[in-house]
Design an enzyme around this catalytic site. Structure first.
Site, mmCIF file in Angstrom:
data_model
loop_
_atom_site.group_PDB
_atom_site.id
_atom_site.type_symbol
_atom_site.label_atom_id
_atom_site.label_comp_id
_atom_site.label_asym_id
_atom_site.label_seq_id
_atom_site.Cartn_x
_atom_site.Cartn_y
_atom_site.Cartn_z
ATOM 1 N N HIS A 182 0.826 -1.213 0.000
ATOM 2 C CA HIS A 182 0.000 0.000 0.000
ATOM 3 C C HIS A 182 0.861 1.264 0.000
ATOM 4 O O HIS A 182 0.504 2.266 0.626
ATOM 5 C CB HIS A 182 -0.945 0.020 1.209
ATOM 6 N N ASN B 13 -10.216 -2.849 2.581
ATOM 7 C CA ASN B 13 -9.914 -2.875 1.144
ATOM 8 C C ASN B 13 -11.196 -2.645 0.346
ATOM 9 O O ASN B 13 -12.285 -2.673 0.908
ATOM 10 C CB ASN B 13 -9.334 -4.239 0.745
#
Ligand code: HDE
Length: 719
Positions: free
Chosen positions: A78, A151
């Protein structure tokens, strides 16, 4: 907001005053980091005009040293992201299920900071990679910070956290040559995946269009792991968290995604930033699926298995509140880069489940922040500071901001009157949910985790035909990039366990046969003395469900064109009345019209009016817009005819199934020069001989549909 209030709590008065002056800009002089005013920021200190530079130049050394240390380690996953501030408000009190303060009072706004991200790419990689998107929310509640680190896909690749480093090593650029960037289309990822049947449900999602969103603002979010709500009586319910975007869930086409990466690698970041700057604040409803403790074993999948969803057909999502993002960060590094999320940051009323993925996450994020932000004081960085008062006996370490007074840093104590005290439950002290657990110390995978294909098939079967085709195409692309034949064979063999035609279509595209059986077991990584049979999938039926409507993006919201970007292709000689009418009609519905001219700066209408141009054609492409309009104006239409970029612009919009409209002479351009002009009965090609006003209504309806995906099958246009 966290910043300003918290400054008062953690710094002494003098430092606060200085930093306040600094923030207010009262003191405008350029200084060193010690506050010394700098008189010359252009020249280093030298021995004579042309002489050697002196080591004595502490001003230059301070400046360059600071610069040398500007980078901190990027997140191992990420790394690429964008963030925004906003607030959350609950619709009605959730007191029946949870005592969490921020879920009680509908009149209360809880500040939030949200960071969206891709997973695999480096910090500078493209936004439009095929990838999962992170959706991490930090709630600055009165009871402490609560992080919901989710997510845009509700399941995960693996079931046990111990496999996470393997998964990430396989998807990151390959270690010998650091290729490819931000892409799963390479051997190591598919080698690992083809040996991990548990990843198949997730693979269906990441090969679907969910992995190439149109915008962060048009993505769902999911907490993925199962959590618990705990109410005042200590009663628990299992809970799954959802974010539902009010603009609907929309994606781009894969061919388009690849081109956006070239034209604007910051496409999603820019989109979020501009929407907020323009006051079109992104909004999501917060949803929960609640399951009573007693129903833990009611399903034929395990609630603790992060490769499974609870189908919405079985447990509906209750929408309990709304999040609005209404402020861009002031400084990307200070806020978006330094924000530190940890699933272990909870508040009373929210607790964990024994999901083995979640249990590993509870360790990992804190560990990561200590490395990434340089030590255990990362909670003192303004973006991470809680609004709730903070008091404990932790002391020192790198970059400590708080100046603790007194000589007591232990508990119990009498010298500080016993402070700080433990909080009783009634005073908001966290009381961990009391749970009976199995007492055997073992390393096994629960039998209830072994069905890897039923929900993968449920997802696939729930898709519209064009969505199935996109999954086939994505798998064919990804496996087409794989070099080792055995990996492809293994993959089509596994796909066959999900759906015969899916596997066959992919195998056909790859030009290979589906093997009848494999030489070695799919997952050969079971313990040496275990029975391999126990590691193979045991398919069941998810409540007998064949389809779940919530899984298909075809069923999303399609009644708005708010924030959509519409390209107007113009050249000198366009019909100003037409442009104004179409612009007004679109803007009334909340869309933005962007004038794309052949030259930068301005274009001249047929009656000599100058109109400001937003972009020169050479600097953009249709992939950056949602729809295209060609206004009337003979001279303008003729000039577009002579411009290959203009023809490609419309053809590409057509290929990507976008709405296209034209009026007056613009219609001739479309008909004579583009594929759209040859399309028969295409509901998203609106050609009006009578001017913009007639075309506007149909054009707006077509844009609201997002894309006319039928075009792909009808005209054989691969997207
Ligand atoms: Fe993460 N994950 N993760 N993850 N994750 C990180 O923490 C980890 C997982 C997610 O915008 C890291 O601060 C493990 C699931 C997001 O800053 C790290 C496992 C989900 C973000 C980490 C998982 C996520 C991260 C790297 C398997 C969806 C970005 C940087 C057990 C629910 C947050 C950091 C941001 C970041 C570990 C699996 C979401 C290394 C060990 C499942 C959105 O700690």
């Amino acid at each position: 907001m966290a910043d300003k209030k918290q400054t008062k709590k953690v710094t002494n008065e003098k430092i606060e005053q200085l930093s306040q002056d600094f923030e207010d800009g009262t003191d405008k002089f350029l200084t060193t980091n010690q506050g010394l005013r700098i008189n010359d920021n252009q020249n280093s200190l030298k021995d004579g005009e042309r002489g050697a530079t002196l080591l004595e130049d502490f001003i230059m050394r301070e400046k360059i040293t600071h610069f040398d240390h500007e980078r901190i380690p990027e997140r191992i996953v990420h790394a690429r992201g964008a963030g925004a501030h906003g607030y959350f408000q609950v619709y009605k009190s959730m007191t029946k299920y949870t005592k969490a303060g921020f879920l009680q009072d509908p009149s209360k706004k809880t500040p939030v900071f949200v960071r969206f991200s891709t997973v695999a790419g480096f910090r500078g990689s493209t936004d439009l990679a095929r990838d999962v998107r992170g959706f991490a929310v930090k709630f600055y509640t009165e009871e402490g910070n609560y992080d919901l680190v989710g997510n845009n896909i509700p399941v995960f690749f693996i079931q046990d956290a111990i496999k996470f480093p393997d998964l990430i090593h396989s998807v990151k650029p390959e270690p010998h040559n650091e290729i490819p960037q931000a892409a799963s289309a390479h051997d190591t990822f598919w080698d690992f995946t083809s040996l991990m049947p548990e990843s198949m449900h997730m693979i269906m999602w990441v090969m679907s269009d969910r992995a190439i969103p149109r915008s962060f603002r048009m993505m769902e979010g999911f907490g993925v792991n199962t959590f618990r709500f705990i109410n005042k009586e200590g009663k628990a319910h299992f809970v799954k968290f959802h974010w539902k975007p009010l603009l609907g869930v929309h994606s781009v086409a894969w061919n388009e995604a690849q081109k956006i990466s070239g034209f604007d690698a910051d496409f999603h970041r820019r989109d979020l930033w501009e929407a907020i700057e323009n006051g079109a604040y992104p909004e999501w409803e917060f949803g929960v699926q609640i399951v009573p403790e007693k129903d833990e074993h009611k399903f034929d999948f395990d609630l603790l298995d992060a490769t499974k969803i609870i189908p919405e057909e079985l447990v509906p999502v209750q929408r309990i509140g709304k999040m609005v993002l209404n402020r861009n960060p002031d400084n990307f590094f200070a806020e978006t880069e330094q924000v530190a999320f940890c699933p272990s940051h909870i508040v009373p009323g929210i607790d964990f489940s024994n999901d083995p993925l979640l249990q590993g996450r509870l360790f990992s994020y804190l560990d990561t922040q200590i490395l990434r932000l340089g030590g255990p004081n990362f909670h003192e960085i303004p973006i991470n500071r809680p609004l709730a008062p903070l008091d404990n006996n932790q002391r020192d370490s790198r970059m400590r901001q708080m100046i603790n007074k007194g000589r007591v840093s232990y508990e119990p104590n009498s010298l500080a009157g016993g402070c700080p005290f433990q909080a009783m439950i009634k005073d908001g002290g966290l009381h961990t949910f009391e749970e009976r657990i199995d007492g055997r110390k073992i390393r096994v995978r629960s039998d209830s985790f072994r069905d890897h294909f039923t929900q993968a098939a449920l997802f696939y079967n729930s898709q519209a035909e064009y969505e199935k085709t996109h999954i086939v195409n994505a798998l064919s692309f990804e496996l087409g990039k794989v070099e080792v034949d055995a990996i492809r064979s293994r993959m089509v063999y596994i796909l066959k366990q999900i759906d015969d035609s899916l596997a066959q279509r992919v195998a056909d595209n790859l030009g290979i046969e589906i093997p009848a059986k494999l030489d070695s077991p799919i997952n050969h990584s079971y313990p040496a003395d275990a029975n391999p049979k126990n590691y193979e999938s045991k398919p069941k039926k998810t409540g007998g469900l064949k389809k779940d409507a919530a899984l298909s993006m075809a069923n999303t919201i399609k009644d708005t064109i708010k924030t959509r970007q519409i390209a107007f292709l113009v050249a000198d000689g366009f019909n100003a009345a037409d442009v104004k009418a179409m612009k007004a009609a679109l803007e009334k519905e909340g869309a933005t019209a962007k004038i794309i001219g052949l030259k930068s700066n301005s274009a001249k209408s047929a009656n000599g009016e100058k109109m400001k141009v937003d972009h020169a054609l050479r600097t953009v492409a249709s992939v950056l817009f949602d729809a295209v309009y060609i206004p009337d104006g003979e001279k303008s239409a003729k000039a577009l005819t002579d411009e290959p970029d203009a023809i490609e612009f419309v053809n590409e919009a057509f290929r990507h199934c976008k709405a296209i409209a034209a009026s007056g002479a613009g219609v001739d351009f479309i008909k004579n020069e583009t594929y759209a002009g040859r399309a028969k009965d295409d509901k998203a090609v609106i050609l009006s001989e009578n001017g913009a006003k007639t075309a506007a209504k149909d054009f707006i309806n077509a844009i609201a549909q997002h894309r006319n995906w039928d075009r792909e099958t009808a005209r054989k246009v691969p997207a």
